[in-house]
Design a protein around this motif. Structure first.
Motif, PDB file in Angstrom:
ATOM      1  N   LEU A 143      36.515  35.771  34.920  1.00 54.75           N
ATOM      2  CA  LEU A 143      36.467  37.431  35.179  1.00 54.75           C
ATOM      3  C   LEU A 143      35.973  37.959  34.042  1.00 54.75           C
ATOM      4  N   ARG A 144      36.296  37.787  32.769  1.00 55.82           N
ATOM      5  CA  ARG A 144      35.854  38.317  31.439  1.00 55.82           C
ATOM      6  C   ARG A 144      34.345  38.216  31.330  1.00 55.82           C
ATOM      7  N   THR A 145      34.083  37.210  31.634  1.00 56.79           N
ATOM      8  CA  THR A 145      32.420  36.983  31.446  1.00 56.79           C
ATOM      9  C   THR A 145      31.694  37.685  32.425  1.00 56.79           C
ATOM     10  N   GLN A 146      32.267  38.148  33.519  1.00 54.00           N
ATOM     11  CA  GLN A 146      31.536  38.844  34.568  1.00 54.00           C
ATOM     12  C   GLN A 146      31.140  40.429  34.307  1.00 54.00           C
ATOM     13  N   VAL A 147      30.231  40.782  34.755  1.00 55.03           N
ATOM     14  CA  VAL A 147      29.933  42.224  34.554  1.00 55.03           C
ATOM     15  C   VAL A 147      30.571  43.117  35.827  1.00 55.03           C
ATOM     16  N   ASN A 148      31.193  43.866  35.202  1.00 54.86           N
ATOM     17  CA  ASN A 148      31.785  44.900  36.269  1.00 54.86           C
ATOM     18  C   ASN A 148      30.690  45.954  36.986  1.00 54.86           C
ATOM     19  N   GLU A 149      30.686  45.782  38.369  1.00 53.93           N
ATOM     20  CA  GLU A 149      29.727  46.317  39.020  1.00 53.93           C
ATOM     21  C   GLU A 149      29.656  48.218  38.747  1.00 53.93           C
ATOM     22  N   GLN A 150      30.947  48.693  38.596  1.00 52.86           N
ATOM     23  CA  GLN A 150      30.775  50.093  38.250  1.00 52.86           C
ATOM     24  C   GLN A 150      30.527  50.430  36.861  1.00 52.86           C
ATOM     25  N   SER A 151      30.929  49.962  35.882  1.00 53.53           N
ATOM     26  CA  SER A 151      30.867  50.049  34.698  1.00 53.53           C
ATOM     27  C   SER A 151      29.262  49.627  33.966  1.00 53.53           C
ATOM     28  N   GLY A 152      29.119  48.471  34.409  1.00 47.51           N
ATOM     29  CA  GLY A 152      27.943  47.675  34.012  1.00 47.51           C
ATOM     30  C   GLY A 152      28.170  47.052  32.799  1.00 47.51           C
ATOM     31  N   GLN A 153      29.487  46.809  32.322  1.00 43.34           N
ATOM     32  CA  GLN A 153      29.781  45.988  31.168  1.00 43.34           C
ATOM     33  C   GLN A 153      30.899  45.000  31.616  1.00 43.34           C
ATOM     34  N   PRO A 154      30.861  43.827  30.904  1.00 49.32           N
ATOM     35  CA  PRO A 154      31.878  42.756  31.125  1.00 49.32           C
ATOM     36  C   PRO A 154      33.441  43.317  31.658  1.00 49.32           C
ATOM     37  N   ASN A 155      33.869  42.910  32.372  1.00 47.23           N
ATOM     38  CA  ASN A 155      35.263  43.101  32.635  1.00 47.23           C
ATOM     39  C   ASN A 155      35.945  43.142  31.477  1.00 47.23           C
ATOM     40  N   THR A 156      36.960  44.318  31.387  1.00 44.54           N
ATOM     41  CA  THR A 156      38.008  44.342  30.547  1.00 44.54           C
ATOM     42  C   THR A 156      39.360  43.627  30.500  1.00 44.54           C
ATOM     43  N   ALA A 157      40.114  43.405  29.588  1.00 42.02           N
ATOM     44  CA  ALA A 157      41.339  42.759  30.083  1.00 42.02           C
ATOM     45  C   ALA A 157      42.086  43.194  31.407  1.00 42.02           C
ATOM     46  N   ALA A 158      42.362  44.688  31.464  1.00 42.37           N
ATOM     47  CA  ALA A 158      42.847  45.188  32.396  1.00 42.37           C
ATOM     48  C   ALA A 158      42.233  44.999  33.754  1.00 42.37           C
ATOM     49  N   GLU A 159      40.893  45.179  33.579  1.00 45.25           N
ATOM     50  CA  GLU A 159      40.213  44.756  35.110  1.00 45.25           C
ATOM     51  C   GLU A 159      39.945  43.325  35.440  1.00 45.25           C
ATOM     52  N   ALA A 160      40.178  42.413  34.513  1.00 45.39           N
ATOM     53  CA  ALA A 160      40.283  41.238  34.956  1.00 45.39           C
ATOM     54  C   ALA A 160      41.476  40.802  35.589  1.00 45.39           C
ATOM     55  N   LEU A 161      42.726  41.436  34.995  1.00 47.33           N
ATOM     56  CA  LEU A 161      44.111  41.190  35.505  1.00 47.33           C
ATOM     57  C   LEU A 161      44.274  41.842  36.718  1.00 47.33           C
ATOM     58  N   SER A 162      43.509  43.101  36.835  1.00 49.02           N
ATOM     59  CA  SER A 162      43.802  43.661  38.235  1.00 49.02           C
ATOM     60  C   SER A 162      43.071  42.768  39.231  1.00 49.02           C
ATOM     61  N   VAL A 163      41.857  42.191  39.205  1.00 47.26           N
ATOM     62  CA  VAL A 163      41.581  41.387  39.989  1.00 47.26           C
ATOM     63  C   VAL A 163      42.454  40.038  40.428  1.00 47.26           C
ATOM     64  N   LEU A 164      43.017  39.552  39.372  1.00 47.23           N
ATOM     65  CA  LEU A 164      44.035  38.514  39.447  1.00 47.23           C
ATOM     66  C   LEU A 164      45.087  39.060  40.369  1.00 47.23           C
ATOM     67  N   GLN A 165      45.572  40.303  40.051  1.00 46.97           N
ATOM     68  CA  GLN A 165      46.591  40.616  40.548  1.00 46.97           C
ATOM     69  C   GLN A 165      46.516  40.797  42.150  1.00 46.97           C
ATOM     70  N   ASP A 166      45.051  41.327  42.659  1.00 49.06           N
ATOM     71  CA  ASP A 166      44.855  41.362  43.916  1.00 49.06           C
ATOM     72  C   ASP A 166      44.627  39.991  44.643  1.00 49.06           C
ATOM     73  N   GLU A 167      44.509  38.873  43.760  1.00 48.61           N
ATOM     74  CA  GLU A 167      44.252  37.730  44.390  1.00 48.61           C
ATOM     75  C   GLU A 167      45.713  37.034  44.401  1.00 48.61           C
ATOM     76  N   GLY A 168      46.848  37.652  44.277  1.00 45.21           N
ATOM     77  CA  GLY A 168      48.229  37.121  44.551  1.00 45.21           C
ATOM     78  C   GLY A 168      48.976  36.759  43.323  1.00 45.21           C
ATOM     79  N   CYS A 169      48.344  37.263  42.071  1.00 48.92           N
ATOM     80  CA  CYS A 169      49.272  36.775  40.937  1.00 48.92           C
ATOM     81  C   CYS A 169      50.466  37.686  40.556  1.00 48.92           C
ATOM     82  N   GLY A 170      50.606  38.743  41.335  1.00 47.98           N
ATOM     83  CA  GLY A 170      51.778  39.721  41.191  1.00 47.98           C
ATOM     84  C   GLY A 170      51.979  40.399  39.925  1.00 47.98           C
ATOM     85  N   GLU A 171      53.096  40.718  39.604  1.00 46.20           N
ATOM     86  CA  GLU A 171      53.441  41.643  38.543  1.00 46.20           C
ATOM     87  C   GLU A 171      52.945  40.846  37.289  1.00 46.20           C
TER      88      GLU A 171
END
Length: 315
Positions: free
Chosen positions: A264-292
């Protein structure tokens, strides 16, 4: 009239029972498990290296207690059975000056004890500081006044050719995301003054030096994290005004979650046009069931408000 010997014996027996009961209550009231008692106050670690140090600490304390009991026993034995009863030479205890065997014993035994302690200390240090030639994960830890940058030089680059990295700021605690059950190498460097990389759960601290190769400093160490979790990290070397606020957080994820995080960190965020930050990558993982565990913000510490106008005097 003196107290009869029988009465004194009963009192001593009662006092002994009360002392034993008090000791039992003290141990029980602490609620400590056997493992906690054997740690003798040593904090619980999350790495095999921490376990090696805990083992050394436990047996060192046990050895010290054994020596202490022997010394205390000899002291009380001398007090009880060699009290001066008469002002005569015959009343003195047997003298041992010029007793060569006893003097050798008193010299050789402490030397042997020191040598044994040195041996186990050296072997434990070798295990803790051992380095594998090909670690599975490498992290560059860059310290600066008063925050941290964490980069992953061995991981794939982002889609725009940048290496994956996380930089902290006055409003965001940097997250050092690492995998469990993999050998991790930390390369430490400072851009200004001396800092110190310290994670209490690692039971390990290493100074972060500017130009470590010129200061003859070993700026590399390795470890393996045993379990998932969030662990606070701190700078443990006084480095200026906001030294106490120079915190970070280690986020240990299972290998599959870590691999997904790097992807996820290597992918570009569609909204910002920049690679995902740590927070953005963890948010996706959380949505995928990683939890707290995959919270996008630090859970062990929080940013320091640098606005001096919002603070009031406490005196």
């Amino acid at each position: 009239m003196g107290v009869p010997e029988r009465t004194r014996g009963k009192r001593r027996g009662k006092s002994a029972k009360v002392a034993a009961l008090a000791g039992l209550v003290a141990v029980t009231a602490t609620g400590c498990s056997g493992e906690e008692i054997l740690r003798f106050g040593w904090p619980e670690g999350v790495t095999p290296e921490a376990d090696h140090m805990r083992t050394l600490w436990t047996w060192s304390v046990v050895a010290a207690l054994i020596v202490g009991v022997i010394v205390w026993g000899l002291i009380f034995w001398s007090i009880a059975f060699h009290r001066k009863k008469k002002d005569t030479v015959e009343a003195l205890p047997r003298q041992f000056q010029y007793n060569v065997p006893l003097e050798l014993f008193c010299v050789v035994v402490p030397v042997v004890m020191v040598c044994v302690l040195f041996f186990f200390t050296a072997t434990t240090e070798s295990k803790v500081l051992a380095k594998e030639p090909d670690p599975e994960v490498t992290v560059d830890v860059i310290a600066f006044q008063w925050n941290w940058e964490f980069a992953y030089p061995e991981e794939p680059e982002t889609e725009n050719g940048q290496r994956v990295s996380t930089v902290g700021s006055s409003t965001e605690i940097p997250l050092l995301v690492l995998p469990t059950d993999r050998k991790i190498q930390y390369n430490l460097r400072s851009t200004d003054v001396i800092h110190s990389f310290w994670v209490p759960e690692f039971n390990f601290k290493r100074d972060v030096m500017p130009f470590p190769e010129k200061n003859n400093q070993d700026n590399v160490f390795q470890n393996t994290i045993d379990r998932e979790g969030a662990f606070v990290g701190r700078c443990a070397e006084l480095c200026g005004t906001y030294h106490a606020m120079m915190n970070f957080e280690v986020r240990a994820l299972s290998p599959d979650k870590y691999d997904r995080y790097i992807e996820l960190r290597t992918q570009v965020n569609e909204q910002s046009g920049q690679p995902n930050t740590a927070a953005e990558a963890l948010s996706v993982l959380q949505d995928e069931g990683c939890g707290e565990l995959c919270s996008p913000t630090a859970t062990t510490t929080e940013p320091f408000n640098t606005d001096r106008t919002l603070r009031t005097a406490t005196g």
